[in-house]
Design an enzyme around this catalytic site. Structure first.
Site, PDB file in Angstrom:
ATOM      1  N   GLN A 157       0.869  -1.183   0.000  1.00  0.00           N
ATOM      2  CA  GLN A 157       0.000   0.000   0.000  1.00  0.00           C
ATOM      3  C   GLN A 157       0.904   1.232   0.000  1.00  0.00           C
ATOM      4  O   GLN A 157       1.560   1.513   1.002  1.00  0.00           O
ATOM      5  CB  GLN A 157      -0.890  -0.002   1.253  1.00  0.00           C
ATOM      6  CG  GLN A 157      -1.855   1.180   1.341  1.00  0.00           C
ATOM      7  CD  GLN A 157      -2.614   1.189   2.666  1.00  0.00           C
ATOM      8  OE1 GLN A 157      -2.050   0.914   3.721  1.00  0.00           O
ATOM      9  NE2 GLN A 157      -3.895   1.522   2.612  1.00  0.00           N
ATOM     10  N   HIS A 189       3.541   0.958   8.324  1.00  0.00           N
ATOM     11  CA  HIS A 189       2.777   0.000   9.134  1.00  0.00           C
ATOM     12  C   HIS A 189       2.694  -1.356   8.447  1.00  0.00           C
ATOM     13  O   HIS A 189       2.969  -1.485   7.257  1.00  0.00           O
ATOM     14  CB  HIS A 189       1.367   0.522   9.444  1.00  0.00           C
ATOM     15  CG  HIS A 189       0.482   0.736   8.257  1.00  0.00           C
ATOM     16  ND1 HIS A 189       0.481   1.904   7.516  1.00  0.00           N
ATOM     17  CD2 HIS A 189      -0.441  -0.062   7.661  1.00  0.00           C
ATOM     18  CE1 HIS A 189      -0.406   1.810   6.539  1.00  0.00           C
ATOM     19  NE2 HIS A 189      -0.980   0.608   6.592  1.00  0.00           N
TER      20      HIS A 189
HETATM   21  N1  CMX Z   1       5.293   3.199  13.579  1.00  0.00           N
HETATM   22  C1  CMX Z   1       5.938   3.113  14.775  1.00  0.00           C
HETATM   23  N2  CMX Z   1       5.876   4.083  15.724  1.00  0.00           N
HETATM   24  C2  CMX Z   1       5.133   5.166  15.440  1.00  0.00           C
HETATM   25  C3  CMX Z   1       4.437   5.304  14.226  1.00  0.00           C
HETATM   26  C4  CMX Z   1       4.539   4.274  13.272  1.00  0.00           C
HETATM   27  N3  CMX Z   1       3.926   4.348  12.092  1.00  0.00           N
HETATM   28  N4  CMX Z   1       3.770   6.479  14.242  1.00  0.00           N
HETATM   29  C5  CMX Z   1       4.051   7.058  15.408  1.00  0.00           C
HETATM   30  N5  CMX Z   1       4.868   6.269  16.141  1.00  0.00           N
HETATM   31  C6  CMX Z   1       5.428   6.555  17.461  1.00  0.00           C
HETATM   32  C7  CMX Z   1       6.221   7.875  17.434  1.00  0.00           C
HETATM   33  O1  CMX Z   1       7.558   7.628  17.050  1.00  0.00           O
HETATM   34  C8  CMX Z   1       6.086   8.364  18.849  1.00  0.00           C
HETATM   35  O2  CMX Z   1       7.015   7.705  19.672  1.00  0.00           O
HETATM   36  P1  CMX Z   1       7.848   8.523  20.795  1.00  0.00           P
HETATM   37  O3  CMX Z   1       6.793   9.019  21.751  1.00  0.00           O
HETATM   38  O4  CMX Z   1       8.770   7.501  21.393  1.00  0.00           O
HETATM   39  O5  CMX Z   1       8.535   9.631  20.056  1.00  0.00           O
HETATM   40  C9  CMX Z   1       4.685   7.897  19.258  1.00  0.00           C
HETATM   41  O6  CMX Z   1       4.364   6.811  18.368  1.00  0.00           O
HETATM   42  C10 CMX Z   1       3.664   9.000  19.094  1.00  0.00           C
HETATM   43  O7  CMX Z   1       3.786   9.495  17.772  1.00  0.00           O
HETATM   44  P2  CMX Z   1       3.440  10.958  17.285  1.00  0.00           P
HETATM   45  O8  CMX Z   1       4.417  11.306  16.204  1.00  0.00           O
HETATM   46  O9  CMX Z   1       3.301  11.895  18.452  1.00  0.00           O
HETATM   47  O10 CMX Z   1       2.058  10.731  16.560  1.00  0.00           O
HETATM   48  P3  CMX Z   1       0.590  10.597  17.155  1.00  0.00           P
HETATM   49  O11 CMX Z   1       0.579  10.030  18.530  1.00  0.00           O
HETATM   50  O12 CMX Z   1      -0.123  11.876  16.902  1.00  0.00           O
HETATM   51  O13 CMX Z   1       0.045   9.520  16.110  1.00  0.00           O
HETATM   52  C11 CMX Z   1      -0.664   7.298  15.705  1.00  0.00           C
HETATM   53  C12 CMX Z   1       0.517   8.204  16.101  1.00  0.00           C
HETATM   54  C13 CMX Z   1      -0.140   5.893  15.539  1.00  0.00           C
HETATM   55  C14 CMX Z   1      -1.735   7.370  16.824  1.00  0.00           C
HETATM   56  C15 CMX Z   1      -1.262   7.866  14.366  1.00  0.00           C
HETATM   57  O14 CMX Z   1      -0.270   7.796  13.368  1.00  0.00           O
HETATM   58  C16 CMX Z   1      -2.491   7.121  13.896  1.00  0.00           C
HETATM   59  O15 CMX Z   1      -3.603   7.412  14.310  1.00  0.00           O
HETATM   60  N6  CMX Z   1      -2.315   6.130  12.998  1.00  0.00           N
HETATM   61  C17 CMX Z   1      -3.447   5.337  12.463  1.00  0.00           C
HETATM   62  C18 CMX Z   1      -3.967   5.890  11.188  1.00  0.00           C
HETATM   63  C19 CMX Z   1      -2.965   5.862  10.086  1.00  0.00           C
HETATM   64  O16 CMX Z   1      -1.789   5.568  10.267  1.00  0.00           O
HETATM   65  N7  CMX Z   1      -3.459   6.184   8.856  1.00  0.00           N
HETATM   66  C20 CMX Z   1      -2.653   6.170   7.645  1.00  0.00           C
HETATM   67  C21 CMX Z   1      -2.738   4.827   6.954  1.00  0.00           C
HETATM   68  C22 CMX Z   1      -4.118   4.524   6.399  1.00  0.00           C
HETATM   69  C23 CMX Z   1      -4.284   3.112   5.883  1.00  0.00           C
HETATM   70  O17 CMX Z   1      -3.451   2.240   6.120  1.00  0.00           O
HETATM   71  O18 CMX Z   1      -5.302   2.862   5.194  1.00  0.00           O
HETATM   72 CO    CO Z   2      -2.860   0.292   5.588  1.00  0.00          CO
END
Ligand code: CMX
Ligand code: CO
Length: 150
Positions: free
Chosen positions: A63, A87
Site C-alpha cells: 500500500q 505499518h
Molecule cells: N510506527 C511506529 N511508531 C510510530 C508510528 C509508526 N507508524 N507512528 C508514530 N509512532 C510513534 C512515534 O515515534 C512516537 O514515539 P515517541 O513518543 O517515542 O517519540 C509515538 O508513536 C507518538 O507518535 P506521534 O508522532 O506523536 O504521533 P501521534 O501520537 O499523533 O500519532 C498514531 C501516532 C499511531 C496514533 C497515528 O499515526 C495514527 O492514528 N495512525 C493510524 C492511522 C494511520 O496511520 N493512517 C494512515 C494509513 C491509512 C491506511 O493504512 O489505510
Molecule cells: Co494500511
C-alpha cells in the site's frame, strides 16, 4: 489454536509523490497497480499493488500512501522519518473479534469502532507504543460484491 490473523494483508509505505513511487515499483520490481483511491478520513491518496493471493482467499499487497493533508498521520510521520515503511497490516475474517481479543491482552486499539480502509475493507489499528514499535493495522476485506470475507 491457529491465529485468527491469516495473512499479511499489506505493508503500508509512506511516500511524497505517489505517481513517481508507483512508477519506481513498476520499473524496478514489475509490480502493477491493482487499485487506487483517496481516503479522505485517513488523509491519503493510495495505490494497492497486489503481490500474491493467499491461502485464506485474500491477498497480500503493498500500500503506497501519499498524504493529502499536512495534519494527516502519514504527513506527520514523514515529517519525522522521511519516506519508508509505516505499518504492517494483518488480514482477518473478524476484525471486531480479533481487536477485542488483543485489547483484552492490554494493547490499545486506536478506534472504538472499525473504520473504512482500502477497497471497502474495515480496519482498526494497534498503538505502536504497545506493540514493540510497530503500527499494526487489522483488516477485514470485502469481496468484489461487497460481502465480508468468511
Ligand atoms: N510506527 C511506529 N511508531 C510510530 C508510528 C509508526 N507508524 N507512528 C508514530 N509512532 C510513534 C512515534 O515515534 C512516537 O514515539 P515517541 O513518543 O517515542 O517519540 C509515538 O508513536 C507518538 O507518535 P506521534 O508522532 O506523536 O504521533 P501521534 O501520537 O499523533 O500519532 C498514531 C501516532 C499511531 C496514533 C497515528 O499515526 C495514527 O492514528 N495512525 C493510524 C492511522 C494511520 O496511520 N493512517 C494512515 C494509513 C491509512 C491506511 O493504512 O489505510
Ligand atoms: Co494500511
Amino acid at each position: 489454536m491457529p491465529s485468527p490473523l491469516t495473512r499479511i494483508d499489506h505493508i503500508g509505505i509512506a511516500c511524497h509523490d505517489l505517481d513517481e513511487t508507483v512508477e519506481f515499483y513498476r520499473a524496478t520490481y514489475g509490480f502493477e497497480v491493482f487499485h487506487t483511491e483517496v481516503n479522505e478520513e485517513q488523509g491519503v491518496r493510495e495505490a494497492m499493488l497486489k503481490i500474491n493471493d493467499t491461502g485464506d482467499g485474500g491477498a497480500s499487497y503493498l500500500q503506497l500512501l501519499e498524504p493529502i493533508r499536512e495534519d494527516s498521520a502519514i504527513a506527520k510521520w514523514m515529517a519525522k522519518n522521511g519516506e519508508g515503511v509505516h505499518h504492517v497490516a494483518f488480514g482477518t475474517a473478524d476484525v471486531v473479534g480479533v481487536t477485542a481479543d488483543i485489547v483484552g491482552k492490554g494493547v490499545r486499539s486506536l478506534y472504538e469502532v472499525p473504520r473504512r480502509g482500502s477497497m471497502g475493507s474495515t480496519i482498526n489499528f494497534l498503538h505502536p507504543k504497545d506493540a514493540h514499535g510497530v503500527l499494526v493495522e487489522l483488516v477485514q476485506a470485502t469481496d468484489s460484491d461487497g460481502h465480508a470475507e468468511h
